[in-house]
Write a protein that holds these residues in place. Structure first.
Motif, mmCIF file in Angstrom:
data_model
loop_
_atom_site.group_PDB
_atom_site.id
_atom_site.type_symbol
_atom_site.label_atom_id
_atom_site.label_comp_id
_atom_site.label_asym_id
_atom_site.label_seq_id
_atom_site.Cartn_x
_atom_site.Cartn_y
_atom_site.Cartn_z
ATOM 1 N N ARG A 54 4.991 -8.881 5.697
ATOM 2 C CA ARG A 54 4.800 -7.489 6.129
ATOM 3 C C ARG A 54 6.137 -6.768 6.167
ATOM 4 O O ARG A 54 7.197 -7.376 6.304
ATOM 5 C CB ARG A 54 4.203 -7.446 7.539
ATOM 6 N N THR A 77 4.252 3.805 1.145
ATOM 7 C CA THR A 77 3.295 3.156 0.222
ATOM 8 C C THR A 77 3.358 3.779 -1.165
ATOM 9 O O THR A 77 3.222 3.074 -2.177
ATOM 10 C CB THR A 77 1.867 3.248 0.789
ATOM 11 N N SER A 81 4.112 1.548 -4.447
ATOM 12 C CA SER A 81 3.200 1.471 -5.599
ATOM 13 C C SER A 81 3.914 1.847 -6.881
ATOM 14 O O SER A 81 3.718 1.209 -7.930
ATOM 15 C CB SER A 81 1.996 2.401 -5.369
ATOM 16 N N SER A 87 1.723 -2.913 -1.387
ATOM 17 C CA SER A 87 1.840 -1.894 -0.335
ATOM 18 C C SER A 87 0.847 -2.071 0.811
ATOM 19 O O SER A 87 0.918 -1.354 1.811
ATOM 20 C CB SER A 87 1.649 -0.500 -0.952
ATOM 21 N N GLU A 88 -0.084 -3.037 0.666
ATOM 22 C CA GLU A 88 -1.137 -3.137 1.680
ATOM 23 C C GLU A 88 -0.639 -3.700 3.016
ATOM 24 O O GLU A 88 -1.329 -3.606 4.033
ATOM 25 C CB GLU A 88 -2.304 -3.977 1.152
ATOM 26 N N ARG A 89 0.581 -4.284 3.037
ATOM 27 C CA ARG A 89 1.095 -4.859 4.281
ATOM 28 C C ARG A 89 2.271 -4.049 4.841
ATOM 29 O O ARG A 89 3.125 -4.585 5.540
ATOM 30 C CB ARG A 89 1.519 -6.315 4.064
ATOM 31 N N GLU A 91 3.424 -1.076 7.431
ATOM 32 C CA GLU A 91 2.875 -0.502 8.665
ATOM 33 C C GLU A 91 3.945 0.358 9.325
ATOM 34 O O GLU A 91 5.147 0.094 9.215
ATOM 35 C CB GLU A 91 2.444 -1.625 9.623
#
Length: 696
Positions: A54, A77, A81, A87-89, A91
């Motif tokens: 992360r 993000t 990308s 990019s999903e982790r 925060e």
């Protein structure tokens, strides 16, 4: 900053997640969306995301809730990308969620928040220098800690406010630290050193306002008037806040604020604690500190540190040290202490009913109104718990505080204290006066007075009355050498039948005092000679009578003295030189102690209020051998005197010495002795043969 997921034992954490994390902390404008461009492409964030980890940005400047976090997240993000980075982790945590974390973890957050002085995390508290000494406690205390930990559990515990109370310096704060350490709720602990210095109710109310908070507050030095308001504040938290208060006062409401009393530790435990601090400290010095501290752990630590640096200290020297005087003065407050002096100048003072006349007499002698004294003493005891009652009597507790006040009184008005015995209305009060003198014997004013009083003890009649002997015994602490010389002089010029007039309680008091005096090199010769003269006129059959105590001073081990064994033999030589059979027999028994394989002695109090000298014992096997050979040589010379009355005594000595025939370094000396006995006492040949046969 990176965080390894293994640090969390594999658990999914609400804040830390379930995988390795790269953290970035951005304060103020550095965490705006525009300023975050380029962050995701830096080496650590990119490597963490590429490896399935992360990337978390904490932006304290994000103050507009979910929108602020979303704007910053979009910047990160989009950039990831475009660069082909997962990019999903990613925060973002804004100020509102950061505040929530602080409320859920107040003890940790306090470290980063510029907390006020005196507000500590558990780790700060545990790392304080005063708490670096290893914790030692009996099983009963450990079991109590386990019970209280369970009672304070958030989910299952029933106690919201626990009050720990007791006198100053007994270890209350350390007890609570050990209660918190390793508790399931330890991460929620914050510690306040001085509860009265902070707006504690407001602090608790602030935590109450956030339903996510779980907090354990430890408030030290609590004042009585704070307890009920704090309990009411905790009640508003619906079980999410636990409070542990520490102070001197008892609980005002046992049902709502259960309390646990922490008192002074016992002597055995105190000795273990002191030996744990200083493993190489001699037993005699440990015992001195144990007596001085009276179970008060903090005072024991201060005294142990002082004695470890300077073994020539006495009680006066300890009380003159700034840190010890400050500790004791802290137990008294700043008010006038004259009423306490009325209690402190005696070991205990009659206070009510038929013995009230004792307290009245002392107050009158000091020019104080009795009712005023009673009122002030009661107030001191209510506030500080330092003048407890024991039946009809009052006394100062702890003992060193009483000694401190007594020294203060003697230093301030010595003439009044010198004349006090004549004003005391009971014999019990006079005994208590002299016992107090024993405990402050190193005070110059007391020493001067005691030496003058000791000069009145110079003839046998002065030692016949038990109360007079107790007075001499107490005064002896101020000048052990003078006291030992005075009784030897009084006994030497009298016949045994005259000495037998010292009997019953007077004799026992005399023997016990002489045993104490014999510990000191300067008093040993006179004290042991006095024991021998009493033994010559023995009229007691109890085990530790004058005869047994004299003989016990000539054990090589546990001889009850700091005098080396070979130096002690001068007393034996003097007894033999008298040619008086009872004294020569006593010398024979004392010399034969070298054949006893099991040494023992009954413990005794020190001769004065100084740190005692270390009890002597051989430091090497060779030194021990020299002692035994010196005793055997003297026994052989005694056997050559051919004193008929000593035959049975030599046979008894041979029985205890025969085992030494198995020791090759001693065999020749023992055989020479047996030959001398056989020559002087032909009738002893058969008993000697049996003794030898039993060994061989």
């Amino acid at each position: 900053m990176t965080q390894n997921a293994s640090d969390e034992a594999g658990a999914v954490h609400d804040w830390l997640g379930e995988t390795d994390t790269c953290w970035q902390l951005k304060a103020r404008a550095s965490g705006t969306p525009a300023r975050l461009k380029g962050e995701v492409g830096k080496p650590l964030p990119e490597q963490s995301l590429a490896a399935g980890g992360r990337f978390v940005v904490v932006a304290s400047g994000s103050t507009n809730g979910k929108k602020g976090e979303s704007d910053r997240l979009k910047t990160l993000t989009d950039e990831a990308s475009a660069a082909g980075i997962p990019s999903e982790r990613i925060e973002v945590i804004g100020s509102e969620r950061l505040a929530g974390w602080c409320n859920q973890n107040p003890a940790v957050a306090a470290r980063w928040a510029g907390r006020p002085d005196g507000l500590w995390t558990l780790s700060d508290w545990a790392n304080a220098e005063v708490h670096q000494v290893p914790w030692q406690a009996p099983d009963s205390i450990k079991e109590e800690i386990a019970r209280q930990r369970s009672a304070l559990e958030f989910e299952t515990g029933s106690v919201q406010h626990l009050h720990i109370h007791g006198p100053p310096g007994v270890g209350k704060t350390r007890f609570v630290l050990e209660l918190c350490r390793e508790a399931p709720w330890s991460a929620s602990v914050i510690y306040l050193q001085q509860a009265s210095d902070m707006r504690l109710v407001e602090l608790i109310d602030g935590a109450v306002a956030d339903p996510a908070v779980r907090l354990v507050v430890v408030a030290d030095e609590i004042q009585p008037e704070q307890l009920r308001p704090l309990r009411d504040a905790v009640a508003r938290a619906d079980g999410r806040i636990r409070l542990v208060t520490v102070g001197h006062c008892p609980t005002p409401e046992p049902a709502r604020i259960p309390a646990l009393l922490v008192g002074p530790i016992d002597r055995e435990m105190a000795a273990k604690v002191i030996s744990g601090w200083y493993p190489a400290m001699p037993t005699e010095h440990v015992d001195f500190i144990v007596r001085f501290a009276d179970g008060y752990v903090r005072l024991a630590r201060l005294a142990a540190d002082a004695v470890a640096r300077d073994t020539s200290l006495d009680v006066r020297g300890l009380l003159s040290r700034d840190e010890i005087r400050a500790f004791l003065d802290g137990m008294l407050g700043t008010e006038d202490r004259s009423a306490l002096h009325v209690v402190a100048v005696l070991e205990s003072v009659g206070w009510t009913e038929d013995v009230q006349i004792e307290g009245e007499a002392i107050a009158r002698h000091f020019g104080l109104a009795w009712n005023h004294v009673r009122s002030k003493v009661s107030e001191f005891d209510r506030r500080f718990g330092i003048v407890p009652r024991g039946g009809r009597y009052r006394y100062i507790s702890p003992t060193p505080l009483g000694i401190h006040l007594a020294v203060e009184a003697w230093t301030t008005f010595p003439d009044l204290l010198r004349s006090l015995p004549d004003a005391l209305p009971t014999e019990g009060a006079k005994d208590a006066y002299y016992e107090r003198l024993r405990s402050i014997a190193s005070n110059p004013q007391v020493q001067d007075y005691a030496r003058q009083e000791l000069a009145f003890f110079f003839q046998l009649d002065d030692f016949v009355d038990a109360r007079a002997v107790r007075r001499w015994s107490a005064l002896s602490a101020a000048d052990p050498n003078q006291a030992a010389a005075s009784i030897r002089h009084a006994l030497e010029g009298t016949a045994p039948e005259e000495r037998s007039r010292i009997e019953d309680r007077a004799r026992r008091e005399t023997v016990w005092a002489l045993v104490r005096l014999a510990w000191r090199p300067g008093a040993f010769f006179d004290a042991t000679k006095a024991l021998a003269l009493l033994a010559e006129a023995e009229n007691e059959s109890w085990a530790n009578n004058a005869t047994a105590e004299f003989v016990g001073r000539f054990q090589i081990f546990l001889g009850g003295t700091a005098v080396p064994y070979l130096d002690r033999l001068a007393v034996i030589d003097e007894l033999v030189a008298t040619d008086r059979v009872p004294l020569v027999r006593l010398a024979l028994k004392a010399l034969a102690q070298v054949g006893e394989r099991q040494a023992y002695r009954i413990g005794s109090e020190p001769a004065s209020d100084e740190v005692p000298e270390k009890e002597w014992h051989p430091s090497t096997g060779r030194e021990n051998l020299e002692c035994v050979l010196a005793a055997l040589e003297r026994l052989t010379k005694l056997a050559g005197l051919d004193t008929v009355e000593l035959e049975s005594d030599f046979v008894a000595a041979a029985n205890s010495l025969a085992m030494m025939l198995r020791d090759s370094p001693l065999r020749s000396a023992v055989a020479t002795l047996f030959d001398a006995v056989r020559t002087s006492y032909p009738e002893a040949r058969e008993p000697l043969r049996r003794s030898i046969a039993d060994v061989i």
